[in-house]
Design a protein around this motif. Structure first.
Motif, mmCIF file in Angstrom:
data_model
loop_
_atom_site.group_PDB
_atom_site.id
_atom_site.type_symbol
_atom_site.label_atom_id
_atom_site.label_comp_id
_atom_site.label_asym_id
_atom_site.label_seq_id
_atom_site.Cartn_x
_atom_site.Cartn_y
_atom_site.Cartn_z
ATOM 1 N N PRO A 1 0.862 -1.150 -0.041
ATOM 2 C CA PRO A 1 0.147 -0.062 0.043
ATOM 3 C C PRO A 1 0.854 1.291 -0.177
ATOM 4 O O PRO A 1 2.016 1.137 0.467
ATOM 5 N N ASP A 2 0.350 2.317 -0.503
ATOM 6 C CA ASP A 2 0.856 3.661 -0.467
ATOM 7 C C ASP A 2 1.258 4.227 1.044
ATOM 8 O O ASP A 2 2.105 4.940 1.246
ATOM 9 N N LEU B 1 -3.539 -0.693 11.006
ATOM 10 C CA LEU B 1 -4.165 -1.849 10.684
ATOM 11 C C LEU B 1 -4.647 -1.896 9.107
ATOM 12 O O LEU B 1 -5.674 -2.596 9.006
ATOM 13 N N CYS B 2 -4.362 -0.799 8.469
ATOM 14 C CA CYS B 2 -5.049 -0.662 7.032
ATOM 15 C C CYS B 2 -4.268 -0.168 6.288
ATOM 16 O O CYS B 2 -3.583 0.860 6.250
ATOM 17 N N GLY B 3 -4.255 -0.843 5.031
ATOM 18 C CA GLY B 3 -3.323 -0.297 4.042
ATOM 19 C C GLY B 3 -4.328 0.465 2.873
ATOM 20 O O GLY B 3 -5.235 0.006 2.603
ATOM 21 N N ARG B 4 -3.645 1.751 2.498
ATOM 22 C CA ARG B 4 -4.217 2.403 1.585
ATOM 23 C C ARG B 4 -3.679 2.355 0.252
ATOM 24 O O ARG B 4 -2.577 2.897 0.377
#
Length: 163
Positions: free
Chosen positions: A28-29, A36-39
């Motif tokens: 992810p960027d 806890l979250c890949g954007r």
């Protein structure tokens, strides 16, 4: 112009002349939400051409291959993104512009989890899920101006699965 067209796998390179492939690939960027979250950031150019961006839900009847392509449409005032709300592939048909009418179509089959964003003015087939439910979130231009052109083909194309 008519004939049979074999649908090919959807890849960013093959689809680039028509729009953006929306998918999660690689790292992810950004990492957000307490780690806890890949954007995967800004994957498509949403073009509203002076209107506003809206989110709609489309519920389309599933189709089967071979598929009879009789009509292509385009939206001259803005882009249109299709985000499947299930993990089923769908058929994407696009065509280059040939002096204001569609050129020879190209067909793609998505992999589960892929979406697309059609660039403004791109000739394309109608939403064509291959499995139920045909539920999609659609991000496109909302405005009062006419934003749909249809072109009915004199001779339909038959879209088949790639051998």
């Amino acid at each position: 112009m008519s004939g049979e067209i074999a649908a090919q796998p959807l890849t960013p390179a093959a689809f680039a002349p028509f729009g953006d492939v929306l998918q999660v690939v690689g790292l992810p960027d950004r990492i957000i939400n307490q780690g806890l979250c890949g954007r995967y950031h800004d994957l498509a150019r949403i073009d509203t051409g002076g209107g506003r961006a809206g989110i709609s839900l489309f519920s389309a009847e599933p189709r089967r291959l071979p598929y009879r392509l009789e009509m292509l449409e385009r939206h001259p005032l803005g882009s249109q993104a299709f985000l499947p709300m299930s993990l089923h592939p769908f058929l994407v048909i696009v065509a280059p512009d040939d002096s204001g009418v569609p050129g020879r179509p190209v067909a793609f089959v998505t992999t589960p989890g892929q979406g697309i964003n059609l660039h403004r003015g791109t000739w394309h087939g109608v939403l064509t899920p291959l499995h139920a439910p045909g539920l999609f979130a659609v991000v496109d231009r909302i405005g009062t101006e006419a934003n749909l052109e249809e072109h009915w083909l004199a001779t339909p194309f038959i879209i088949t699965a790639r051998p």
